[in-house]
Design a protein around this motif. Structure first.
Motif, PDB file in Angstrom:
ATOM      1  N   ILE A 111       0.836  -1.204   0.000  1.00 46.58           N
ATOM      2  CA  ILE A 111       0.000   0.000   0.000  1.00 46.58           C
ATOM      3  C   ILE A 111       0.872   1.256   0.000  1.00 46.58           C
ATOM      4  CG2 ILE A 111      -1.717   1.296   1.310  1.00 46.58           C
ATOM      5  CD1 ILE A 111      -2.803  -1.312   2.336  1.00 46.58           C
ATOM      6  N   VAL A 112       1.909   1.248   0.819  1.00 47.13           N
ATOM      7  CA  VAL A 112       2.802   2.406   0.900  1.00 47.13           C
ATOM      8  C   VAL A 112       3.662   2.515  -0.349  1.00 47.13           C
ATOM      9  CG1 VAL A 112       4.600   3.542   2.265  1.00 47.13           C
ATOM     10  CG2 VAL A 112       2.838   2.189   3.412  1.00 47.13           C
ATOM     11  N   VAL A 113       4.161   1.379  -0.808  1.00 49.96           N
ATOM     12  CA  VAL A 113       4.997   1.384  -2.015  1.00 49.96           C
ATOM     13  C   VAL A 113       4.211   1.894  -3.211  1.00 49.96           C
ATOM     14  CG1 VAL A 113       6.289  -0.056  -3.637  1.00 49.96           C
ATOM     15  CG2 VAL A 113       6.504  -0.457  -1.185  1.00 49.96           C
ATOM     16  N   SER A 114       2.946   1.505  -3.329  1.00 49.44           N
ATOM     17  CA  SER A 114       2.130   1.959  -4.455  1.00 49.44           C
ATOM     18  C   SER A 114       1.945   3.469  -4.437  1.00 49.44           C
ATOM     19  CB  SER A 114       0.765   1.261  -4.445  1.00 49.44           C
ATOM     20  OG  SER A 114      -0.006   1.673  -3.336  1.00 49.44           O
ATOM     21  N   ALA A 115       1.820   4.038  -3.235  1.00 51.65           N
ATOM     22  CA  ALA A 115       1.685   5.494  -3.118  1.00 51.65           C
ATOM     23  C   ALA A 115       2.951   6.200  -3.580  1.00 51.65           C
ATOM     24  CB  ALA A 115       1.361   5.868  -1.670  1.00 51.65           C
ATOM     25  N   THR A 116       4.109   5.655  -3.201  1.00 48.15           N
ATOM     26  CA  THR A 116       5.372   6.281  -3.604  1.00 48.15           C
ATOM     27  C   THR A 116       5.658   6.069  -5.083  1.00 48.15           C
ATOM     28  OG1 THR A 116       6.637   4.305  -2.943  1.00 48.15           O
ATOM     29  CG2 THR A 116       6.351   6.038  -1.290  1.00 48.15           C
ATOM     30  N   VAL A 117       5.238   4.930  -5.633  1.00 49.54           N
ATOM     31  CA  VAL A 117       5.429   4.688  -7.065  1.00 49.54           C
ATOM     32  C   VAL A 117       4.563   5.644  -7.882  1.00 49.54           C
ATOM     33  CG1 VAL A 117       5.099   3.024  -8.939  1.00 49.54           C
ATOM     34  CG2 VAL A 117       6.145   2.293  -6.803  1.00 49.54           C
ATOM     35  N   GLY A 118       3.351   5.919  -7.388  1.00 45.31           N
ATOM     36  CA  GLY A 118       2.494   6.897  -8.057  1.00 45.31           C
ATOM     37  C   GLY A 118       3.157   8.267  -8.111  1.00 45.31           C
ATOM     38  N   ALA A 119       3.791   8.664  -7.012  1.00 48.63           N
ATOM     39  CA  ALA A 119       4.526   9.931  -6.990  1.00 48.63           C
ATOM     40  C   ALA A 119       5.725   9.879  -7.928  1.00 48.63           C
ATOM     41  CB  ALA A 119       4.987  10.240  -5.562  1.00 48.63           C
ATOM     42  N   LEU A 120       6.327   8.694  -8.042  1.00 49.29           N
ATOM     43  CA  LEU A 120       7.483   8.527  -8.930  1.00 49.29           C
ATOM     44  C   LEU A 120       7.070   8.684 -10.399  1.00 49.29           C
ATOM     45  CD1 LEU A 120      10.511   7.849  -8.570  1.00 49.29           C
ATOM     46  CD2 LEU A 120       9.938   5.462  -8.989  1.00 49.29           C
ATOM     47  N   ILE A 121       5.882   8.229 -10.743  1.00 50.80           N
ATOM     48  CA  ILE A 121       5.388   8.401 -12.110  1.00 50.80           C
ATOM     49  C   ILE A 121       5.194   9.884 -12.415  1.00 50.80           C
ATOM     50  CG2 ILE A 121       3.437   7.955 -13.654  1.00 50.80           C
ATOM     51  CD1 ILE A 121       3.039   5.295 -12.183  1.00 50.80           C
ATOM     52  N   SER A 122       4.628  10.619 -11.461  1.00 50.94           N
ATOM     53  CA  SER A 122       4.459  12.063 -11.640  1.00 50.94           C
ATOM     54  C   SER A 122       5.809  12.751 -11.799  1.00 50.94           C
ATOM     55  CB  SER A 122       3.711  12.665 -10.445  1.00 50.94           C
ATOM     56  OG  SER A 122       2.395  12.136 -10.347  1.00 50.94           O
ATOM     57  N   LEU A 123       6.808  12.296 -11.042  1.00 52.58           N
ATOM     58  CA  LEU A 123       8.154  12.860 -11.157  1.00 52.58           C
ATOM     59  C   LEU A 123       8.727  12.602 -12.549  1.00 52.58           C
ATOM     60  CD1 LEU A 123      10.715  14.178  -9.983  1.00 52.58           C
ATOM     61  CD2 LEU A 123      11.385  11.921  -9.137  1.00 52.58           C
ATOM     62  N   ALA A 124       8.507  11.398 -13.073  1.00 48.58           N
ATOM     63  CA  ALA A 124       9.014  11.079 -14.414  1.00 48.58           C
ATOM     64  C   ALA A 124       8.401  12.002 -15.464  1.00 48.58           C
ATOM     65  CB  ALA A 124       8.707   9.622 -14.744  1.00 48.58           C
ATOM     66  N   ILE A 125       7.100  12.288 -15.326  1.00 46.86           N
ATOM     67  CA  ILE A 125       6.430  13.203 -16.258  1.00 46.86           C
ATOM     68  C   ILE A 125       7.023  14.601 -16.140  1.00 46.86           C
ATOM     69  CG2 ILE A 125       4.231  14.284 -16.842  1.00 46.86           C
ATOM     70  CD1 ILE A 125       2.857  11.725 -15.839  1.00 46.86           C
TER      71      ILE A 125
END
Length: 277
Positions: A111-125
């Motif tokens: 659950i926590v990892v998915s939240a940080t990965v979502g933020a990582l996708i935004s960072l990539a954009i």
């Protein structure tokens, strides 16, 4: 070797599937119902950049005197938004998914990892947007860009470790959300994002204050990424300002200590999350 890899893949296959689906669901729900949708992941940092550029650069004259400072500012805002989003979303992830934890059995850390990965996708954009600006501004890239993967790995390790620690604490102490909001404001102004590090030395008259600021992991990482991507000659980092290897390693050691501590605390108390929630 292949046997070990196949065993690891089989062991974590269920976790990978759950993580993938949660990341996809969270990312879709984040912009569901909005007219511009995923475009907000680009527009928000750009709008914030415009406001800060006008206020701090044009009016308050916060600048290092180089033509690359607007790009440095834009990059810093994008990087800070990632850290803020990853830790804030991670902090409330377990509490917000309490109903799922009580009904379905799967590793809680997903659950926590998915939240940080979502933020990582935004960072990539956001990084793609920064690169476009860099190309149009004719930034001269150097071989220092080869260090960027290590910089981003360190940044994600810091964000993930902090998110795991905050998520575990927030289950038992709901005041953590309010405390973290205040701390994030402190960290934001204590990190050279909207102002150049040279301004600290100029205002204080002592370079020691700028060097102390670089001992903070967010400051060290953000300055490193700025240095390696945009302005290697004008962006001071802990590697150029501090000559003692022991002091240089402090922010890196703190980063991976936070990651270890977050994993340790989360694993220790995660079995009781469903009961407490």
């Amino acid at each position: 070797m292949k046997t070990i890899v196949s065993k690891l893949q089989e062991r974590y296959r269920y976790s990978r599937i759950v993580l993938k689906e949660m990341v996809k669901t969270d990312f879709k729900l984040r912009y569901q119902g909005s007219f511009l949708g995923i475009a907000w992941s680009v527009l928000k940092p750009l709008m914030l950049f415009c406001v800060m550029y006008v206020v701090f650069v044009k009016f308050l004259k916060f600048s290092d005197g180089t033509p690359t400072f607007p790009l440095v500012l834009l990059l810093g805002i994008g990087l800070w938004n990632f850290f803020a989003e990853a830790t804030n979303m991670g902090l409330s992830a377990i509490v917000g998914r309490g109903d799922i934890l009580r009904k379905i059995h799967f590793p809680n850390y997903i659950i926590v990892v998915s939240a940080t990965v979502g933020a990582l996708i935004s960072l990539a954009i956001n990084m793609c947007v920064v690169l476009v600006f860099c190309i149009f501004s004719r930034v001269q890239f150097t071989w220092d860009v080869l260090w960027l993967p290590l910089n981003f790995i360190e940044f994600y390790a810091l964000a993930l470790g902090t998110a795991l620690l905050l998520a575990a604490l927030n289950v038992y102490f709901r005041d953590m959300q309010h405390i973290w909001e205040v701390l994030m404001q402190v960290f934001f102004y204590a990190t050279p994002i909207i102002y150049p590090l040279s301004l600290v030395t100029e205002k204080t008259g002592n370079p020691i204050f700028a060097k102390v600021m670089l001992l903070s992991p967010p400051a060290q990482i953000i300055q490193d990424i700025r240095h390696n991507l945009i302005a290697p000659e004008t962006t001071p980092t802990i590697w150029t300002q501090v000559h003692n290897w022991g002091l240089r390693s402090i922010p890196v050691v703190i980063t991976f200590f936070i990651l270890w501590l977050g994993i340790h605390i989360f694993r220790k108390y995660s079995q009781k999350f469903a009961e407490v929630l």
